[in-house]
Design a protein around this motif. Structure first.
Motif, PDB file in Angstrom:
ATOM      1  N   ASP A  69      -4.044  18.405   3.159  1.00  0.00           N
ATOM      2  CA  ASP A  69      -3.922  18.899   1.790  1.00  0.00           C
ATOM      3  C   ASP A  69      -2.617  19.635   1.504  1.00  0.00           C
ATOM      4  OD1 ASP A  69      -6.872  18.353   1.191  1.00  0.00           O
ATOM      5  OD2 ASP A  69      -7.014  19.765   2.871  1.00  0.00           O
ATOM      6  N   LEU A  93       0.201  17.507  -3.029  1.00  0.00           N
ATOM      7  CA  LEU A  93       0.154  18.369  -1.848  1.00  0.00           C
ATOM      8  C   LEU A  93       0.606  19.781  -2.194  1.00  0.00           C
ATOM      9  CD1 LEU A  93       1.796  15.996   0.798  1.00  0.00           C
ATOM     10  CD2 LEU A  93      -0.650  16.395   0.428  1.00  0.00           C
ATOM     11  N   GLU A  96       5.440  12.486   3.748  1.00  0.00           N
ATOM     12  CA  GLU A  96       4.855  11.153   3.938  1.00  0.00           C
ATOM     13  C   GLU A  96       3.733  11.184   4.968  1.00  0.00           C
ATOM     14  OE1 GLU A  96       7.687   8.075   4.758  1.00  0.00           O
ATOM     15  OE2 GLU A  96       9.232   8.998   3.505  1.00  0.00           O
ATOM     16  N   LYS A 127       0.561  12.967   3.698  1.00  0.00           N
ATOM     17  CA  LYS A 127      -0.162  12.125   2.741  1.00  0.00           C
ATOM     18  C   LYS A 127      -0.922  11.015   3.464  1.00  0.00           C
ATOM     19  CE  LYS A 127      -1.266  11.629  -1.517  1.00  0.00           C
ATOM     20  NZ  LYS A 127      -2.021  12.697  -2.201  1.00  0.00           N
ATOM     21  N   GLU A 128      -0.284  10.384   4.438  1.00  0.00           N
ATOM     22  CA  GLU A 128      -0.950   9.316   5.188  1.00  0.00           C
ATOM     23  C   GLU A 128      -2.071   9.862   6.063  1.00  0.00           C
ATOM     24  OE1 GLU A 128       1.301   6.076   6.990  1.00  0.00           O
ATOM     25  OE2 GLU A 128       3.130   6.890   6.078  1.00  0.00           O
ATOM     26  N   SER A 177       0.538  14.403 -10.517  1.00  0.00           N
ATOM     27  CA  SER A 177      -0.188  13.925  -9.333  1.00  0.00           C
ATOM     28  C   SER A 177      -1.647  13.623  -9.651  1.00  0.00           C
ATOM     29  CB  SER A 177      -0.111  14.959  -8.204  1.00  0.00           C
ATOM     30  OG  SER A 177      -0.980  16.059  -8.450  1.00  0.00           O
ATOM     31  N   ARG A 226       2.948  14.391  -5.292  1.00  0.00           N
ATOM     32  CA  ARG A 226       2.036  13.572  -4.491  1.00  0.00           C
ATOM     33  C   ARG A 226       0.720  14.301  -4.210  1.00  0.00           C
ATOM     34  NH1 ARG A 226       4.650   9.839   0.017  1.00  0.00           N
ATOM     35  NH2 ARG A 226       2.673   8.806  -0.485  1.00  0.00           N
TER      36      ARG A 226
END
Length: 518
Positions: free
Chosen positions: A364, A401, A356, A359-360, A481, A399
């Protein structure tokens, strides 16, 4: 030619001669250590100082020869011959000394040949000299032959050019995307640099499905609060490794954890971000494909702010050069994002929280590390169950990554990482690729002879039903994704994830190849 130019040329030739002597001492010492029975012993850390001037290098060579004579009496003749070259450095022509040095090299190292080989002159612009040396290394690797005396000199000329600011400008290899490389799980073979130069990059087969990772691993039995498990390497070592790798594999580098002088986040943030951004930018300018930062000594909201600020200040190509955030599964994180503070201590929860935050923060790649105060580390794959490893990788991939596991990997743990479908596995140091004095914690020579076994363990696991299922899931998750997946493929993706967690995948992969989104 003026007197000044003649003096400059002689000084440069002496520097080159002494650089070759420094390398020869390291190689001979390593060979002696490998042939000596009994436990490895070392009382000194890997040196930070890199001598540059003629006087510095001559003094360094003399001191290393003194140590060598004390540590390995069987090398007394080698030491005597090398000391004689140093003694005559200022009174004999460099050409004559070079001839003497090559006789010593032939007798004690046998790492060059007398055939003509590549005799192209390199009296050119420094970056072109470095690029030519990189292409020469690639030729030596593909032809599986030793360099000639002239070619060896060419490589050292390129090292000198790197030390004076030149860099490899040839194309670099970016990080492979999930499900799209020669294999899904790449072995991130790790070393401070010298081991890669003289080991990892010497054989074509050593770099298949490999990431060449550069970081300083030696921590002399110190706990993590005093000394990071992994530390930033020398940028000169990174430059040399990049030159030796060329475009055969991605080169990556560790940067480290933020250094907060005052202990107050916002007071230190300006300096911390600019310092670490400058370090990463220097690495990326060398053609590094990824830089890794440790997310420690910050709360969750601070980690996000740090990543956002850092990302906006690093000079890189964001399409091919990635930023990676490393989360230690044994280090609690205070999650303060919602106005309240929650202490996260469970390894699975730390791993999911890391996804999380990355991503925020706009990085990468997410790394899950299992190091603690003991070294060598307890293998990370023994600290979390299989289902948790699969879940972490799956949630990160879907997501968008990239993923990575590190800490404690030896041959038996490689298959567990492959079965999770992770993109990269950090492997190196005293676990499997370096000698280490178990009393002092100091490292010894690199052990490239272990690389084939590492890659064989990975390949065997990748061919198994679990390995094939993990690779397929990684490819499907990545397609998801990117928004490039059909309804039927997404259904298979969900089924495959659940089956992989249970280690019951045969029914889903036994029907042969399936159409998968690009």
């Amino acid at each position: 030619m003026t007197v000044v130019n003649e003096m400059s040329d002689r000084i440069q030739a002496q520097r080159l001669l002494l650089a070759q002597m420094m390398e020869m001492i390291d190689i001979v010492r390593g060979d002696a250590i490998r042939s000596r029975p009994g436990p490895f012993r070392k009382a000194e850390a890997i040196p930070l100082f890199k001598p540059q001037s003629v006087s510095e290098r001559a003094a360094y060579v003399s001191e290393e020869l003194r140590k060598l004579a004390t540590e390995h009496v069987e090398l007394s003749e080698f030491v005597r011959a090398m000391n004689e070259v140093v003694r005559r450095l200022e009174i004999t022509s460099v050409i004559s000394l070079e001839e003497d040095l090559q006789e010593i090299r032939a007798q004690w190292l046998d790492d060059v040949v007398t055939e003509p080989g590549d005799t192209r002159a390199l009296e050119v612009e420094p970056s072109a000299r470095v690029d030519a040396a990189s292409l020469l290394i690639d030729s030596l690797r593909r032809e599986r032959r030793k360099p000639t005396v002239q070619e060896k000199r060419t490589l050292h000329q390129a090292y000198e050019a790197l030390a004076q600011g030149a860099r490899t400008t040839l194309p670099y290899q970016p990080m492979p995307l999930p499900g799209h490389g020669v294999t899904q799980t790449h072995m991130s073979v790790t070393d401070p640099g010298e081991g890669h130069v003289h080991g990892t990059t010497t054989r074509e087969e050593f770099m298949r499905g490999v990431i060449v990772h550069v970081e300083h691993l030696e921590r002399a039995n110190q706990d993590r609060s005093s000394l990071e498990s992994y530390r930033i390497p020398s940028v000169l070592n990174v430059a040399k490794v990049r030159m030796h790798v060329g475009n055969r594999a991605p080169v990556t580098s560790f940067i480290g954890r933020p250094l907060f002088d005052s202990g107050r986040f916002h007071l230190d943030l300006w300096k911390v971000v600019h310092t670490m951004a400058a370090a990463a930018s220097a690495m990326f300018q060398q053609g590094v494909a990824e830089c890794k930062f440790a997310m420690e000594r910050m709360t969750a909201s601070q980690i996000i702010e740090f990543m956002r600020c850092l990302r906006s200040n690093v000079l890189r190509n964001p399409r091919t050069q990635y930023l990676s955030a490393a989360f230690n599964l044994n280090t609690p994180i205070i999650d303060d994002r919602n106005g309240t503070e929650r202490r996260v201590t469970d390894r699975r929860e730390i791993g999911l929280l890391g996804i999380e935050l990355v991503k925020e923060g706009g990085f990468d790649k997410v790394t899950w590390d299992g190091s603690a105060d003991t070294y060598p580390s307890v293998p990370v794959m023994e600290q979390i169950p299989h289902a948790t490893a699969v879940e972490l990788v799956h949630r990160a991939h879907e997501r968008g990554l990239l993923t990575y596991f590190s800490a404690g990997f030896r041959l038996p743990q490689i298959s567990a990482a492959v079965y999770a479908g992770v993109d990269g596995v950090g492997i190196g140091g005293a676990q499997i690729l370096r000698y280490m004095d178990m009393e002092t914690g100091f490292h010894g020579p690199f052990q490239p002879e272990n690389i084939p076994a590492i890659l064989a363990a990975r390949d065997e696991a990748a061919r198994s039903p679990l390995g094939r299922a993990a690779a397929l899931l990684a490819r499907l998750d990545w397609a998801y994704s990117q928004g490039r997946i059909s309804e039927s493929q997404n259904k298979l993706r969900i089924q495959l994830y659940e089956a992989l967690c249970r280690k019951d995948v045969e029914a889903l992969i036994s029907d042969g190849p399936r159409e998968v989104a690009a």
